[in-house]
Design an enzyme around this catalytic site. Structure first.
Site, PDB file in Angstrom:
ATOM      1  N   TRP A 195       0.852  -1.189   0.000  1.00  0.00           N
ATOM      2  CA  TRP A 195       0.000   0.000   0.000  1.00  0.00           C
ATOM      3  C   TRP A 195       0.900   1.255   0.000  1.00  0.00           C
ATOM      4  CZ3 TRP A 195      -1.065   3.380   4.449  1.00  0.00           C
ATOM      5  CH2 TRP A 195      -1.996   4.387   4.133  1.00  0.00           C
ATOM      6  N   ASP A 362     -15.956  12.217  -2.234  1.00  0.00           N
ATOM      7  CA  ASP A 362     -15.348  10.966  -1.780  1.00  0.00           C
ATOM      8  C   ASP A 362     -16.081  10.416  -0.558  1.00  0.00           C
ATOM      9  OD1 ASP A 362     -12.974   9.084  -0.877  1.00  0.00           O
ATOM     10  OD2 ASP A 362     -12.413   9.822  -2.854  1.00  0.00           O
ATOM     11  N   ASP A 363     -15.450   9.485   0.105  1.00  0.00           N
ATOM     12  CA  ASP A 363     -15.997   8.748   1.246  1.00  0.00           C
ATOM     13  C   ASP A 363     -16.582   9.688   2.315  1.00  0.00           C
ATOM     14  OD1 ASP A 363     -16.515   6.808   3.073  1.00  0.00           O
ATOM     15  OD2 ASP A 363     -14.445   6.139   3.307  1.00  0.00           O
ATOM     16  N   ARG A 439      -9.388  -2.470   7.865  1.00  0.00           N
ATOM     17  CA  ARG A 439      -9.965  -1.124   7.946  1.00  0.00           C
ATOM     18  C   ARG A 439     -11.350  -1.180   8.605  1.00  0.00           C
ATOM     19  NH1 ARG A 439     -11.653   3.639   3.736  1.00  0.00           N
ATOM     20  NH2 ARG A 439     -10.620   5.286   4.852  1.00  0.00           N
ATOM     21  N   TRP A 473     -14.995   3.645  -7.708  1.00  0.00           N
ATOM     22  CA  TRP A 473     -15.408   2.363  -7.102  1.00  0.00           C
ATOM     23  C   TRP A 473     -14.230   1.830  -6.285  1.00  0.00           C
ATOM     24  CZ3 TRP A 473     -19.901  -0.813  -8.573  1.00  0.00           C
ATOM     25  CH2 TRP A 473     -19.884  -2.091  -8.032  1.00  0.00           C
ATOM     26  N   ASP A 474     -14.376   1.914  -4.971  1.00  0.00           N
ATOM     27  CA  ASP A 474     -13.250   1.596  -4.077  1.00  0.00           C
ATOM     28  C   ASP A 474     -13.371   0.185  -3.513  1.00  0.00           C
ATOM     29  OD1 ASP A 474     -10.953   2.052  -2.594  1.00  0.00           O
ATOM     30  OD2 ASP A 474     -11.712   3.858  -1.589  1.00  0.00           O
ATOM     31  N   MET A 475     -12.296  -0.325  -2.929  1.00  0.00           N
ATOM     32  CA  MET A 475     -12.268  -1.665  -2.323  1.00  0.00           C
ATOM     33  C   MET A 475     -11.058  -1.676  -1.398  1.00  0.00           C
ATOM     34  SD  MET A 475     -10.993  -5.008  -2.405  1.00  0.00           S
ATOM     35  CE  MET A 475     -11.585  -6.666  -2.467  1.00  0.00           C
ATOM     36  N   ASN A 476     -11.316  -1.546  -0.090  1.00  0.00           N
ATOM     37  CA  ASN A 476     -10.221  -1.186   0.804  1.00  0.00           C
ATOM     38  C   ASN A 476      -9.635  -2.270   1.705  1.00  0.00           C
ATOM     39  OD1 ASN A 476      -9.537   1.622   0.361  1.00  0.00           O
ATOM     40  ND2 ASN A 476     -11.674   2.022   0.817  1.00  0.00           N
ATOM     41  N   CYS A 522     -10.595   1.627  -7.930  1.00  0.00           N
ATOM     42  CA  CYS A 522      -9.707   2.015  -6.836  1.00  0.00           C
ATOM     43  C   CYS A 522      -9.744   0.882  -5.825  1.00  0.00           C
ATOM     44  CB  CYS A 522     -10.235   3.311  -6.218  1.00  0.00           C
ATOM     45  SG  CYS A 522      -9.402   3.798  -4.700  1.00  0.00           S
ATOM     46  N   ASP A 544      -2.619   5.531  -3.244  1.00  0.00           N
ATOM     47  CA  ASP A 544      -2.968   6.546  -2.245  1.00  0.00           C
ATOM     48  C   ASP A 544      -1.764   7.435  -1.948  1.00  0.00           C
ATOM     49  OD1 ASP A 544      -5.574   6.000  -1.910  1.00  0.00           O
ATOM     50  OD2 ASP A 544      -5.384   4.900  -0.030  1.00  0.00           O
TER      51      ASP A 544
HETATM   52  C1  DGJ Z   1      -9.044   4.662  -0.310  1.00  0.00           C
HETATM   53  C2  DGJ Z   1      -8.868   5.479  -1.549  1.00  0.00           C
HETATM   54  O1  DGJ Z   1      -7.741   5.090  -2.235  1.00  0.00           O
HETATM   55  C3  DGJ Z   1      -8.831   6.949  -1.158  1.00  0.00           C
HETATM   56  O2  DGJ Z   1      -8.569   7.744  -2.297  1.00  0.00           O
HETATM   57  C4  DGJ Z   1     -10.128   7.320  -0.527  1.00  0.00           C
HETATM   58  O3  DGJ Z   1     -11.173   7.197  -1.457  1.00  0.00           O
HETATM   59  C5  DGJ Z   1     -10.378   6.431   0.675  1.00  0.00           C
HETATM   60  N1  DGJ Z   1     -10.268   5.040   0.349  1.00  0.00           N
HETATM   61  C6  DGJ Z   1     -11.735   6.700   1.247  1.00  0.00           C
HETATM   62  O4  DGJ Z   1     -12.060   5.828   2.232  1.00  0.00           O
END
Ligand code: DGJ
Length: 781
Positions: A195, A362-363, A439, A473-476, A522, A544
């Site tokens: 990351w 964003d979020d 997370r 479209w995120d995935m964390n 994302c 990020d």
């Molecule tokens: C991870 C993304 O890479 C960031 O740019 C941001 O959108 C955060 N998530 C938000 O939780």
């Protein structure tokens, strides 16, 4: 071009610069003959095959009548375990009787027009060669697909296993392609990271044994990207032989690069066989993801160009093919979760004044999402933050003259959410075992049709809740506690693959319901930077990490396989939130401009200096957007090896290019630098530098030698001036011919050496940079 020679049973595939040759050998196996620089069709195939005349010690001969034929020492297009080939096989299955030996031989071949595999991301095709192999004993078939892209110098390969036996079989391994050749002391180039330091280039010598790259994370991963390059030791960016491989897939993958005792080099790639078992029922088929294969004898930049053209032309959704992408502002690093409508509109208003085109919310806009502990899954707006909802804010943003986009993370759920309370079995967790969190969140079970249907409907509601033209479209997090509460026992070990197929089903539906929406993939930045996602989403949030120094390395690595149009970059504030490093605002732009540009800082708090500098940057980007998003990239030097990274991006007509010149550390009284500029049409060219502005503080204590008035260093007056005064960079302007640029090179001005400064002196601090513009002119212009 695809040709079959009946006489020697060979297949000859040709692109503009490469040839790929295989043949059906006397035992019926599909043998590999050659892949590399273009050669003529062969009528003397045997002359090129490593062939033993006698059996080799302990090795196993395939056939009693020709003892020298040992699969372990044969170049093959497909391989299985059980008949004497001890290298990593393409395919490993268990038959209904418990045996694991299969032996595929040629049965037939055909050319298929416009082949399309349902529910899988893939390249658009015209003609595909399908060679059908059959097991010598059972009704088990393996289709080997080869699609040739002549101008792009690409061959796309994958396979389909068809079970026509009475019972079901178990697939333990089904890779997409293997490439066998004799090792020539190749080196392996791969992209690894973590990351905020994704896809850094690493180059290794190979030796006997197996070198494995893989992901078990449930995504294509930021630790190892699903690609690799095999290159000659001396291959550089601009010269030498290299083979490139990538995969159109977003889940767990593996790639093996193996050299056996006798220097046979086998490389392969496909779905990771770790934690994978797929039951293939009778009369059913299994399709592997497509693999993109390319070769160049002109070095790594040309290899990348092959990948880039294929992706831009044949993978990116047709709606967005060649379409210039908007410059956006994203509020994440500006506000994190702490925002309200007023704050957002203040940023958007300033964005419009600067020339930005799209605002991405964003979020944090939904439910009780004020930190990352809750609310994922509850996709309705937060009334406090958005009193008039998504519709209201999108209208207000539109009214300011900006398009509106929104962030979502549909695959996830927090325990603290209505969704989890209502449907606890929809999350991935093993009953009786506390799930590991990432997370603070869990992942939804996309193998479950109910979950997929729910997500399609919920996201459709979000995407229709305002005038939305862009979605991030995120995935964390990575997957853990791998288990589905609805899959039957025999499908549990296919979970990872079924999860990704589930995701593709959702994306297929949403992108066709909302064809006008530009999706940006994302995954905490670049945890799923791959061609599977690119098939649905034309661009990807690269990392990020927005620190421009680190970004140089990340973007350089990413560009090995992926085009500038996929690489989304943002100019962020000072200091970098990831590295706590200061880099000049102009460098932050210069680096971010090579790709799809955005800004991610609180624009409402800018000083006059920043405002003017950014206005200027955006105007420049708009003028050269096509070149910066779709031009041909050449990596000339890298701070991995020298003090400078230099990139060149050239238009299709070869009449214009931009050069990025980035310096690692400022060198004191350095030697002169010049850049060899190649690849331009013959003619005369005007070379200028992008007008950049320096903050007067760059001159430190010497400020009074630079300014016409005397000021107290660090005094209030200096601070006021520093935030307003735009100190112009040197004025670079030359006229040269393309042959001078190529042979005599572009000589740069000397840098500041402490003895004076004028408009022909470059002030280039640590991480300083320039962009040069080179354009063909008619004599007399
Ligand atoms: C991870 C993304 O890479 C960031 O740019 C941001 O959108 C955060 N998530 C938000 O939780």
């Amino acid at each position: 071009m695809i040709k079959f020679n009946k006489e020697n049973q060979s297949f000859y595939l040709e692109t503009n610069n490469t040839s790929y040759i295989m043949y059906v050998n006397e035992h019926g196996h599909l043998g590999h003959v050659y892949y590399g620089s273009k050669v003529e069709e062969l009528n003397n195939i045997e002359d090129f095959l490593p062939t033993y005349q006698f059996e080799n010690g302990t090795s196993v001969s395939y056939d009693e009548s020709s003892k020298g034929y040992m699969l372990n020492y044969t170049l093959l297009e497909s391989s299985t375990y059980g008949k004497g080939d001890y290298r990593t096989p393409l395919l490993h299955v268990e038959l209904p009787d418990g045996s694991r030996t299969v032996d595929f031989i040629y049965q037939s071949h055909e050319i298929i027009e416009n082949l399309h595999f349902d529910k899988m991301p893939q390249a658009r095709k015209t003609e595909t060669l399908c060679i059908t192999l059959k097991d010598t004993v059972h009704e088990l078939y393996l289709n080997m697909y080869y699609t040739v892209y002549e101008t792009e110098n690409i061959i796309i390969r994958n396979t389909k296993l068809i079970n026509k036996m009475e019972g079901s079989i178990i697939i333990d391994k089904a890779l997409s392609m293997q490439l066998d050749m004799l090792n020539k002391d190749y080196q392996l180039l791969k992209l690894n990271g973590a990351w905020i330091r994704e896809r850094n280039i690493s180059i290794h010598d190979l030796s006997k044994g197996i070198f494995k790259i893989d992901s078990k994370q449930g995504n294509s991963s930021n630790t190892s990207n699903p690609m690799f390059i095999l290159k000659d030791k001396n291959t550089s960016e601009q010269s030498g032989d290299c083979y490139g491989v990538t995969l159109i897939y977003s889940g767990n993958f593996e790639a093996n690069i193996e050299i056996n005792s006798h220097n046979f080099l086998r490389s392969n790639i496909g779905i990771n066989s770790f934690d994978f078992r797929y039951t293939l029922e009778s009369n059913d088929e299994f399709i592997t993801p497509e693999c993109v294969l390319t070769f160049s004898n002109q070095g790594l930049s040309a290899l990348s160009e092959n990948f880039h053209s294929l992706i831009n032309e044949h993978i990116i959704p047709l709606n967005f093919k060649g379409k210039e992408r908007p410059i956006l502002v994203n509020n994440w690093e500006a506000t994190y979760f702490d925002f309200n409508q007023k704050k957002l509109l203040a940023i958007a208003k300033k964005a419009k004044q600067l020339g930005i085109e799209l605002f991405c919310l964003d979020d944090g806009w939904f439910s009780r999402r004020n930190d990352d502990f809750s609310s994922l899954g509850d996709w309705y707006y937060n009334k406090k933050k958005l009193p008039s909802g998504v519709e209201g804010i999108s209208k207000k943003i539109n009214k300011l003259g900006l398009d509106f986009g929104i962030w979502v993370e549909p695959e996830m759920v927090n325990k603290e959410s209505d969704l989890y309370k209502e449907h606890p079995t929809w999350a991935i967790e093993i009953p009786g075992r506390t799930p590991a969190l990432g997370r603070n969140q869990m992942i939804l079970d996309l193998t479950n049709q109910e979950v997929r249907d729910y997500l399609i409907e919920t996201m459709s509601t979000v995407f229709s809740s305002g005038n939305i033209s862009y979605v991030k479209w995120d995935m964390n997090r990575n997957i853990s506690d791998v288990f589905s509460q609805t899959l039957p026992l025999h499908k549990q070990k296919a979970f990872h693959h079924l999860f990704i197929l589930g995701l593709y089903e959702i994306l297929e539906e949403l992108t066709s319901r909302f064809p006008h929406i530009l999706f940006e993939s994302c995954a905490s930045g670049g945890n799923r930077f791959d061609l599977g996602m690119a098939y649905y989403m034309p661009q990807t949030w690269t990392s990020d990490d927005t620190d421009s120094y680190e970004r140089m390395l990340i973007q350089e690595g990413t560009s090995m396989a992926y085009p500038l149009s996929m690489i989304s970059n943002h100019v962020s504030g000072d200091r970098s939130h990831q590295a706590l490093r200061h880099t000049p605002l102009e460098t932050r732009f210069n680096v971010a401009s090579f790709g799809v540009l955005g800004y991610e800082l609180d624009l409402s708090k800018l000083h006059k200096f920043d405002i003017e500098a950014i206005k200027n940057q955006i105007a420049f980007y708009k003028e050269h957007r096509n070149l910066l998003q779709f031009g041909t990239l050449k990596r000339l030097t890298s701070i991995r090896e020298t003090n400078h990274t230099i990139w060149q991006v050239t238009n299709k007509e070869k009449t214009e290019c931009l050069i990025l010149y980035f310096q690692d550390k400022a060198l004191v009284n350095p030697a002169f630098e010049s850049i060899k500029i190649d690849g331009l049409q013959e003619g005369t060219y005007k070379i200028t530098n992008r007008t950049q502005y320096m903050n007067i503080r760059v001159t430190g204590d010497l400020v009074n030698h630079v300014l016409p008035v005397k000021l107290k260093v660090n005094g209030t007056a200096l601070n006021m001036i520093a935030n307003r005064y735009l100190m112009k960079s040197e004025d670079f302007s030359k006229t040269m011919t393309s042959s001078q640029l190529r042979n005599m090179n572009l000589l740069l001005f000397h840098t500041f050496t402490g003895t004076g400064q004028n408009e022909k002196t470059m002030i280039l601090p640590d991480y300083g940079s320039r962009i040069f513009h080179i354009k063909k002119i008619e004599i007399g212009d």
